[in-house]
Design a protein around this motif. Structure first.
Motif, short mmCIF file in Angstrom:
data_model
loop_
_atom_site.label_atom_id
_atom_site.label_comp_id
_atom_site.label_asym_id
_atom_site.label_seq_id
_atom_site.Cartn_x
_atom_site.Cartn_y
_atom_site.Cartn_z
N ARG A 182 -37.92 -12.38 -37.75
CA ARG A 182 -36.55 -12.71 -37.35
C ARG A 182 -36.52 -14.13 -36.80
N ASP A 183 -37.33 -14.96 -37.40
CA ASP A 183 -37.49 -16.32 -36.93
C ASP A 183 -37.38 -17.23 -38.15
N ILE B 263 -35.89 -8.15 -28.74
CA ILE B 263 -34.57 -8.73 -29.03
C ILE B 263 -33.61 -7.60 -29.35
N ARG C 98 -36.41 -12.54 -25.50
CA ARG C 98 -37.58 -13.02 -26.23
C ARG C 98 -38.29 -14.01 -25.32
N PRO C 99 -39.54 -13.72 -24.92
CA PRO C 99 -40.23 -14.62 -24.00
C PRO C 99 -40.35 -16.02 -24.58
N VAL D 4 -39.67 -14.77 -19.26
CA VAL D 4 -38.59 -14.22 -20.09
C VAL D 4 -37.32 -14.08 -19.27
N GLU D 5 -36.18 -14.19 -19.93
CA GLU D 5 -34.91 -13.91 -19.25
C GLU D 5 -34.47 -12.53 -19.69
N ASP D 6 -34.19 -11.64 -18.76
CA ASP D 6 -33.63 -10.36 -19.15
C ASP D 6 -32.13 -10.55 -19.35
N ALA D 7 -31.70 -10.40 -20.59
CA ALA D 7 -30.32 -10.72 -20.94
C ALA D 7 -29.35 -9.76 -20.28
N LEU D 8 -29.80 -8.55 -20.00
CA LEU D 8 -28.88 -7.57 -19.46
C LEU D 8 -28.67 -7.79 -17.97
N ARG E 241 -27.81 -19.10 -22.79
CA ARG E 241 -27.52 -17.95 -23.64
C ARG E 241 -26.14 -17.38 -23.35
N PRO F 167 -35.50 -19.19 -32.30
CA PRO F 167 -36.02 -18.64 -33.54
C PRO F 167 -34.99 -18.62 -34.67
#
Lengths: 806, 178
Positions: free
Chosen positions: A407-408, A444, A471-472, A488-492, B59, B93
């Motif tokens: 996925r990159d 992701i 994604r780290p 890493v950022e935890d998006a939640l 983000r 990515p």
């Protein structure tokens, strides 16, 4: 040849059509056409009494060409053709047209114009029928033997299936031992049992029962007499044709005689060379003479030639009780003849060291899922203990990083589809064996489609495995403690996390196996944009390639989990068996034929043929001519469209047949509107016209449809001929350019149309009179619209005047 | 028995989404990459500024832009915290040009007159003197006393023309209007 006697049979579909079309006028018209010996009219001609009527006419010698106007010819044609053949007439002397969907229904608003169009359609069919020639059925030998390339879970299973069906099977594996990626994986989802299980063969080996599965070493599959296993070997050359390929195999030296070795293990005890064991993630060492794991197949040692000192040492030779070690073995080449080839080469892990910020290969405690699998495996280097490779201490904090190189867009844009499940499986195995371990999965998206797959996700949460959506960006190492930190950022939570880790497990993308490209070149088959083997049609023919006789299965087409690979493996066995089981390939001669007297040395047709069916061969006069293989030729006519000298024709679609059809379609107008000739391919293009008729979409009756095998057959001069024959506009309708049934036909046609438009401009003809369209069956509305638009455009442009023409 | 009366709860207004906003961003160079973002957060975790800010999250800004919540992006001063180091762009990515999308968003903010005062200050300094910072008279004199040559004078004509072309004059005028 006998005089041509055409029988014309008009079906009125139970009066549905006679309410629109004037059938009396049609019969009168057909009577006036020369060569027509008989006219029949009924409510249907494709079965029952109607079909019997045709059969009787043929048997009575009254007719030797058949024209049937029937609705849904795509369905009824098969019946008619079979009956005609049974009655003793060559089945290719039949022409079936559709007066309903191509005429009555789309033009129901203008019945008299529709009747005139029907006349033109009948005339075209009769004129074509008169020129048709019988086409013979050819028989080619097919060997009942198959080559399977790749001895992983897919290759082994398909090999067993085919061997059980009585085929002689050669299973070639590049590695020294069978099992592939699957054998290294330790355990499988969704069954959670050992990875080296395969289906047991239904052979007569006494010790084997019919229980569901057996591991490679217990299955007894190596004892199947007609299964020839060639490990440590690779395919280096393939020649020949479907049904009879000559394959060259190179067997690399093993330096241990397979027949003599008794697996006593004395050799490894005395061997002085010790190297890191790649198979076991370098977590242990092995000797220069070694076996991966004790239960491998073939159960024979191998000498690693890159590290062995051979005759300078030879300790193993001295100690071997059966004199099995042969240090002077050389590569051997052997050839074999097989009817079909199955590619089961699988996939491998992406090289994660390319992504610098993850420091794989740099920090020893960053490993991949496959390496972790070796630790989890009880047979593995740590005996099932999860350790930090740097100091061998148990790993208390494990962090998984998903989508490494998948996925990159920089590496592999696709989702490898199995890595989420692999990580979930591994996380759960760790947590259940060592509940005190802190496990985190950075993802992701978690993707768990498939039966019982979501259970793994649920169970992981129940076990207390943490999930971080993010994604780290980097894996850092504390230089003092050597501990890893995952950034890493935890998006939640929208928070930064610096996750402490003893062990970081990467879930790399799964990419095509090494050597995929070379093998594709040897076999002459294509790869997709991601580098995997490309199947003929992903929807309906997932195990076939564009070449008959060459098949694909397992991870060679895309990363697959074990259940899917098995499904694929059993499915491909049926496909290959179906092709070869009778020992012969029957194929009719609907193929291209070369006029050798005007074929001249150019190399255009062999290059454009999508099937490699054309070769250039020297003739006695010392020049080259094209030779068509009737076995490989699929009858598309792309070579015909390419030949600059008109030296190639299709037996079932000769230029004179096409011209006669074209002229006939343009001979009767019956409308005040400008005539439009639609040239359709017999695949998607023609069915798009069918579907517009079926749905009763309306377009004017001046639009006349002619069918060719593939639009790739068309030549530039044919468009000019169409205008000369009276067309005011020409529409070419082919498949989607990436969905052409003959690979490149509609792309070629597009180029021809472009060229012809330039020419038309030169001649002072508006190029808008010629247009290419790409349609599929369900786009009937698009066809009706295009026909309408073309008619309106032509009306605006006014009538076309050609010198000496209409 | 006395009945307790609860104060009526005030509903939280859902955020208004402007479906056309995303396309406004995508019209600009590199802005079109906004649509591909799948919110993996590589940009944020690689961002040096975000590490020192409670509110700056590339983000999140991209997410709000995709959803078209312009009122949360354009007036926000955090939009201006990007240092243009381009690590986010390098590590994305999906090839989203994150830093460039943020630049497009800042430009949109400027067009709407949503520029933080400090940036207007800087721009008008350039407009007036050719320098981002006004050099105090005192310092000029000091240079003279220690024997340094005077600072070169900017060609204000050219600065003027550049600012006109880049749309900077409008920005300064908006300040004058204030």
């Amino acid at each position: 040849m006998d005089d041509v006697k055409v029988g014309v049979f008009l079906s009125d579909c139970g009066k549905q059509l006679s309410e629109i079309l004037d059938f009396n006028a049609l019969t009168d018209y057909v009577k006036s056409v020369s060569g027509v010996a008989m006219i029949g009219r009924s409510s249907e001609f494709w079965r029952g009494e109607g079909l019997q009527f045709i059969v009787d006419a043929i048997k009575g010698g009254k007719i030797n060409r058949v024209v049937v106007a029937e609705s849904l010819p795509k369905l009824s044609e098969v019946n008619i053709v079979q009956a005609v053949e049974k009655a003793g007439l060559n089945p290719y002397l039949v022409e079936v047209i559709d007066l309903k969907d191509h005429c009555a229904w789309p033009h129901r608003g203008t019945p008299s114009e529709a009747t005139e169009k029907a006349k033109a359609m009948l005339l075209a069919a009769i004129e074509r029928a008169k020129l048709l020639e019988p086409i013979e059925k050819l028989e080619f030998p097919a060997l009942k033997s198959v080559l399977v390339i790749g001895g992983g879970i897919a290759g082994m299973q398909t090999a067993i299936d085919l061997a059980d069906l009585g085929f002689e099977v050669h299973l070639v594996e590049k590695a020294p031992f069978l099992g592939g990626l699957a054998a290294r994986a330790g355990r499988f989802f969704p069954t959670d049992d050992c990875a080296i299980c395969i289906q047991s063969p239904a052979s007569d080996v006494k010790t084997i029962t019919h229980t569901s599965k057996k591991c490679v070493y217990r299955s007894g599959f190596s004892a199947i007499p007609n299964l020839n296993i060639l490990a440590n070997s690779k395919v280096v050359g393939v020649e020949g044709v479907p049904g009879n390929y000559k394959v060259t195999i190179e067997k690399k030296p093993r330096y241990v005689n397979e027949l003599k070795c008794v697996r006593c293990d004395l050799c490894t005890t005395v061997c002085p060379v010790e190297v890191p064991d790649e198979y076991n993630a370098k977590l242990k060492t092995r000797k220069a003479i070694y076996m991966n794991i004790p239960n491998v197949h073939p159960p024979v040692y191998i000498i690693d030639e890159s590290v062995c000192k051979f005759h300078d040492c030879a300790k193993c030779v001295e100690v071997c009780p059966t004199a099995a070690i042969e240090l002077d073995q050389k590569s051997e080449r052997s050839t074999m003849n097989v009817g079909g080839i199955i590619v089961a080469t699988g996939f491998r892990e992406f090289d994660s060291s390319i992504i610098k910020e993850y420091h794989y290969g740099d920090y020893p405690d960053v490993v991949t899922n496959l390496e972790l699998a070796r630790m989890i495996d009880g047979f593995g280097p740590t005996g099932g203990v999860i350790v930090r490779p740097s100091d061998r201490k148990p790993a208390k904090k494990v962090v998984f990083v998903q989508c490494v190189g998948s996925r990159d867009r920089r590496y592999n844009p696709y989702c490898s589809s199995i890595c989420c499940m692999i990580s979930l499986k591994h996380a759960a195995l760790i947590k259940s064996a060592y509940p005190g371990t802190d496990v985190t999965i950075c993802y992701i998206d978690i993707r768990t489609p498939g039966r019982e797959h979501e259970d793994y996700y649920e169970r992981a949460r129940e076990m207390g495995i943490k999930f971080v959506k993010g994604r780290p960006t980097e894996i850092l190492r504390d230089p003092e403690t050597n501990r890893l930190i995952v950034d890493v950022e935890d998006a939640l939570a929208k928070k930064f996390l610096e996750i402490d880790a003893d062990l970081v497990v990467l879930a790399p993308a799964m990419v095509p196996a090494e050597g995929t490209k070379e093998l594709a070149e040897i076999l002459g088959i294509e790869l997709d944009k991601d580098g995997f083997f490309k199947e003929y049609n992903a929807k309906l023919r997932p195990t076939e390639t564009k070449l008959r006789g060459i098949y694909l299965c397992g991870g060679a087409t895309f990363p697959k989990d074990a259940p899917t690979a098995s499904l694929h493996a059993h499915s491909v066995a049926i496909k290959a068996a179906k092709f070869l089981i009778t020992g012969k390939i029957i194929k009719d001669q609907r193929t291209a034929v070369v006029h050798e007297d005007y074929c001249g040395d150019c190399e255009f047709c062999p290059v454009t043929c999508p099937y490699g069916a054309i070769s250039l061969e020297p003739t006695s006069e010392d020049h080259l001519v094209a030779r068509i293989s009737d076995l490989l030729c699929e009858g598309c006519g792309i070579c015909v469209g390419t030949c600059p000298l008109n030296a190639i024709e299709l037996r079932h679609s000769r230029p004179n047949q096409m011209l006669a059809q074209m002229k006939a379609l343009m001979s009767v107008n019956g409308t005040s509107k400008p005539l439009v000739l639609v040239i359709c391919c017999s695949e998607c293009g023609h069915t798009a016209v069918d579907s517009s008729g079926m749905a009763m979409m309306q377009y004017p009756a001046n639009v006349r449809v002619m069918k060719v095998p593939c639009t790739g057959i068309l030549q530039v001069h044919q468009f000019l001929e169409a205008f000369k024959a009276g067309a005011q506009g020409v529409m070419v309708v082919g498949c989607k350019s990436d969905g052409c049934h003959y690979e490149v036909g509609s792309q070629k046609a597009e180029k021809k149309v472009e060229l012809a438009r330039i020419l038309l401009k030169e001649y002072g003809i508006d190029p808008e009179r010629l247009k290419m369209f790409n349609m599929v069956f369900i786009e009937g509305n698009k066809f009706a619209e295009a026909a309408q638009t073309m008619t309106e455009r032509l009306e605006k442009l006014g009538s076309l005047q050609l010198m000496g023409g209409s | 028995m006395a009945q307790k009366t609860e104060a009526p709860k005030k509903n939280v207004e859902p955020l208004k989404m402007d479906p056309s906003f995303k396309y406004e961003v995508m019209k600009e160079h590199d802005g079109e990459t906004l649509k591909i973002c799948f919110q993996c957060g590589s940009c944020t975790s690689s961002c040096p500024t975000a590490r020192f800010s409670d509110s700056y999250r590339p983000r999140t800004i991209l997410r709000l832009a995709q959803l078209g919540i312009r009122q949360k992006i354009l007036p926000s001063p955090t939009l201006w915290l990007c240092t243009a180091c381009f690590t986010c762009t390098d590590r994305c990515p999906q090839d989203v040009k994150v830093a460039s999308v943020l630049r497009v968003l800042r430009n949109l903010a400027v067009k709407e007159g949503q520029t933080p005062r400090i940036f207007i200050e800087l721009a008008s300094n350039i407009y007036e003197t050719g320098y981002a910072y006004k050099i105090p008279e005192l310092r000029q004199k000091k240079r003279e006393t220690v024997g340094l040559p005077p600072l070169p004078k900017a060609s204000l004509d050219r600065v003027d023309r550049l600012l006109e072309l880049a749309g900077g004059s409008k920005l300064i005028k908006s300040k004058e209007a204030q």
